[in-house]
Design an enzyme around this catalytic site. Structure first.
Site, PDB file in Angstrom:
ATOM      1  N   HIS A 196      -4.967 -10.001  -4.221  1.00 42.48           N
ATOM      2  CA  HIS A 196      -4.073  -9.402  -5.208  1.00 42.48           C
ATOM      3  C   HIS A 196      -4.694  -9.469  -6.608  1.00 42.48           C
ATOM      4  O   HIS A 196      -4.682  -8.505  -7.364  1.00 42.48           O
ATOM      5  CB  HIS A 196      -2.788 -10.234  -5.158  1.00 42.48           C
ATOM      6  N   CYS A 493     -13.461   4.198   2.407  1.00 47.99           N
ATOM      7  CA  CYS A 493     -12.362   4.091   1.445  1.00 47.99           C
ATOM      8  C   CYS A 493     -11.909   2.650   1.238  1.00 47.99           C
ATOM      9  O   CYS A 493     -10.909   2.413   0.588  1.00 47.99           O
ATOM     10  CB  CYS A 493     -11.182   4.954   1.884  1.00 47.99           C
TER      11      CYS A 493
HETATM   12  C1  PEP Z   1      -9.096  -0.696   4.539  1.00 50.85           C
HETATM   13  O1  PEP Z   1      -8.621  -1.402   5.435  1.00 50.85           O
HETATM   14  O2  PEP Z   1     -10.268  -0.788   4.110  1.00 50.85           O
HETATM   15  C2  PEP Z   1      -8.254   0.327   3.899  1.00 50.85           C
HETATM   16  C3  PEP Z   1      -8.766   1.191   3.059  1.00 50.85           C
HETATM   17  O3  PEP Z   1      -6.916   0.301   4.166  1.00 50.85           O
HETATM   18  P1  PEP Z   1      -5.897  -0.803   3.558  1.00 50.85           P
HETATM   19  O4  PEP Z   1      -6.646  -1.619   2.537  1.00 50.85           O
HETATM   20  O5  PEP Z   1      -4.775  -0.026   2.970  1.00 50.85           O
HETATM   21  O6  PEP Z   1      -5.521  -1.561   4.786  1.00 50.85           O
END
Ligand code: PEP
Ligand code: MG
Length: 558
Positions: A196, A493
């Protein structure tokens, strides 16, 4: 794992390493977070019980008002967290528990401490994700007790001079409202790249190094050099070191026009934004986002008891698409469970390990009507707007899961349908999955958690949550190779793409686009410009053969 410190005592210096957030470098005097308040005495209270109960009620409701005010000022994601804390402080069950404890001979301070400690214990016992909220409860407790004692609420120190804040970790109430004109940088001993604190720091473009073992040894007033790009904090740096770190940082960011992402040889690497609200679209565009690489739809509906209807969803997705005419917008269907619980996609039975439970696509398949409604709403928005909508599913494990999702989404009218690669099984089977998915996007946050078998929410396991780990990089390479063979788009991502050096390695491993929190776009863009595709591939190969995250980073950057 590699975290730790190197002492250079002969030179009177101390250098500590952790996980850097962003690429900035800054030097300044340390101010440490004040110690928490001492535990209130459990000695029997001999005064007027009614007056003491009234004092407690007044402190609880003043704390609620204060947290509501902070929530209003914070806005965004922090606002939700602070509002939840305000509700906690005003909970009638809490007031009753405190009154009962006072009647049984406790002081107001002690009664509040005990009542909220009980709530914390219950949350810990429930396991994640509820355990993560125990910190918020602890923060409410400190605020009420401080009020009762007539002492300042423990929180970030205030100073007329800019300073480097050193803390074990920050409560959300503190992190959200840091005075960014005064806080030059943040150094914490807890936390990981996906904690966080790191995410809030990144959102606010605050220079930070988190997970720094030994950070508590820095003294108030001591000058430290914080180099987020290198993930290093140096005590008592020499003037030469400060100069050299600053000039390296200047070199890193010199090329930061709002031009498209590309490598030194002109290879395009579209730079997209990770968003969780429609309101953040304008900011992302201002920072040069070429589209959206991950829209986390579950964040729109975290507070809902019932699933939102098709019309409401279509409106919300339409607003998003309207902000990106002609651009790619990758929307993820609800990723419920574990760290992102949604009341309307809850597992039927209690789960001892929610991260390994019914989450992501598994929860959606267990609630088929919710998935159909969401896909229908997305198709309506797609047909009404000019953005290029791509839709993907979280937590896909294998080909049958990817195929079932793609078939349903296409049947409901969506044009471009893909899968997230977040589970090692899907990375191993990427070539198969790309036979039915138009694209894939690698979620390195979850891919790292599942590869290293380390819950991403557990602070003490933060060091495992390092996407530089060669095991994670090898899985990314498998996906990149499958992308090259199929000619399909391979996005990344997860937070890994926001680390500029790692972004180059990810492209070397086969990523064709990167999606990051908007604040990281400039740093990633300028770093990509420094390397050709051939150089990025060479860096990636060097990193792959390393034995640890630290070695992988050193090998790539050597
Ligand atoms: C990930 O797991 O890298 C992702 C982009 O999704 P989240 O962080 O929302 O789980
Ligand atoms: Mg994920």
């Amino acid at each position: 794992m590699h975290y730790g410190r190197t002492m250079r005592e002969a030179e009177g210096q101390r250098t500590f390493t952790g996980t850097g957030v962003g690429r900035g470098v800054v030097a300044g005097p340390v101010l440490r977070m004040p110690e928490p308040l001492p535990e209130p005495s459990a000695d029997p209270f001999g005064g007027d019980v009614t007056l003491e109960q009234a004092r407690a009620v007044a402190a609880l409701s003043a704390t609620r008002v204060d947290l509501e005010e902070r929530a209003r000022r914070a806005g965004g994601h922090a606002q939700d967290v602070l509002e939840a804390q305000a509700v906690m402080a005003d909970d009638p069950a809490l007031a009753e528990d405190v009154a009962t404890r006072i009647a049984a001979g406790r002081s107001a301070e002690r009664a509040v401490f005990e009542a909220l400690a009980t709530v914390q214990q219950v949350l810990f016992n429930l396991g994640e994700p509820m355990a993560a909220r125990a910190t918020d409860v602890g923060d409410v407790s400190q605020r009420v007790i401080a009020r009762l004692l007539g002492r300042p609420v423990p929180g970030p120190p205030e100073s007329d001079e800019p300073f480097v804040l050193v803390a074990a970790d920050l409560a959300p109430a503190d992190a959200a409202l840091l005075d960014l004109d005064r806080v030059l940088a943040l150094v914490t001993s807890g936390g990981s790249a996906t904690s966080h604190t790191a995410i809030l720091a990144r959102e606010q473009s605050l220079i930070a190094v988190v997970g720094v073992a030994g950070a508590e040894q820095f003294e108030d007033g001591e000058i430290v050099l914080v180099d987020a790009g290198a993930g290093v904090v140096t005590g008592s740096p020499t003037k030469r070191e400060v100069r050299s770190a600053r000039s390296t940082a200047a070199e890193r960011v010199r090329v930061s026009p709002r031009s498209p992402g590309e490598l030194a040889d002109g290879t395009p690497v579209p730079l997209l934004a990770n968003l969780g609200s429609v309101a953040s679209a304008a900011g992302a565009l201002a920072l040069g986002a070429e589209g959206v690489g991950l829209f986390r739809t579950e964040l729109l509906f975290l507070d809902r008891a019932e699933a939102p209807g098709v019309a409401e969803q279509a409106d919300r997705y339409g607003e998003l698409l309207a902000a990106f005419p002609g651009k790619r917008v990758v929307v993820r269907v609800f990723d419920a469970g574990a760290d992102k619980p949604l009341a309307f996609l809850r597992p039927d039975d209690a789960e001892p390990n929610p991260a390994l439970g019914v989450r992501g696509i598994r929860a959606l398949r267990a609630h088929d009507e919710v998935l159909r409604d969401q896909l229908t709403a997305l198709a309506l928005a797609q047909d009404a707007h000019e953005a290029d909508l791509w839709v993907m599913a979280p937590m896909i494990a294998d080909l049958p899961e990817a195929a079932a999702f793609a078939t349903l989404a296409k049947r409901l009218g969506l044009r471009t349908v893909g899968a997230m690669i977040e589970v090692p099984s899907s990375a191993l089977l990427a070539a198969q999955i790309l036979g039915v998915a138009d694209f894939v996007s690698i979620g390195t946050n979850d891919l790292t958690q599942y590869t290293l078998a380390a819950d991403r929410l557990l602070g003490p396991l933060g060091p495992y949550q390092d996407p530089w780990h060669p095991a994670v990089l090898r899985l990314v390479k498998l996906v990149g190779d499958a992308g090259l063979a199929s000619g399909r788009s391979i996005g990344v991502c997860g937070e890994a793409a926001a680390d500029p050096a790692l972004a180059v390695v990810l492209v070397g491993l086969g990523a064709t686009s990167l999606s990051v929190t908007p604040a990281a776009l400039g740093d990633v863009r300028s770093e990509l410009r420094r390397y050709t595709l051939e150089a990025a591939r060479a860096m990636a190969m060097d990193a792959l053969s390393a034995a640890s995250p630290a070695e992988a980073r050193a090998a790539a950057l050597a």
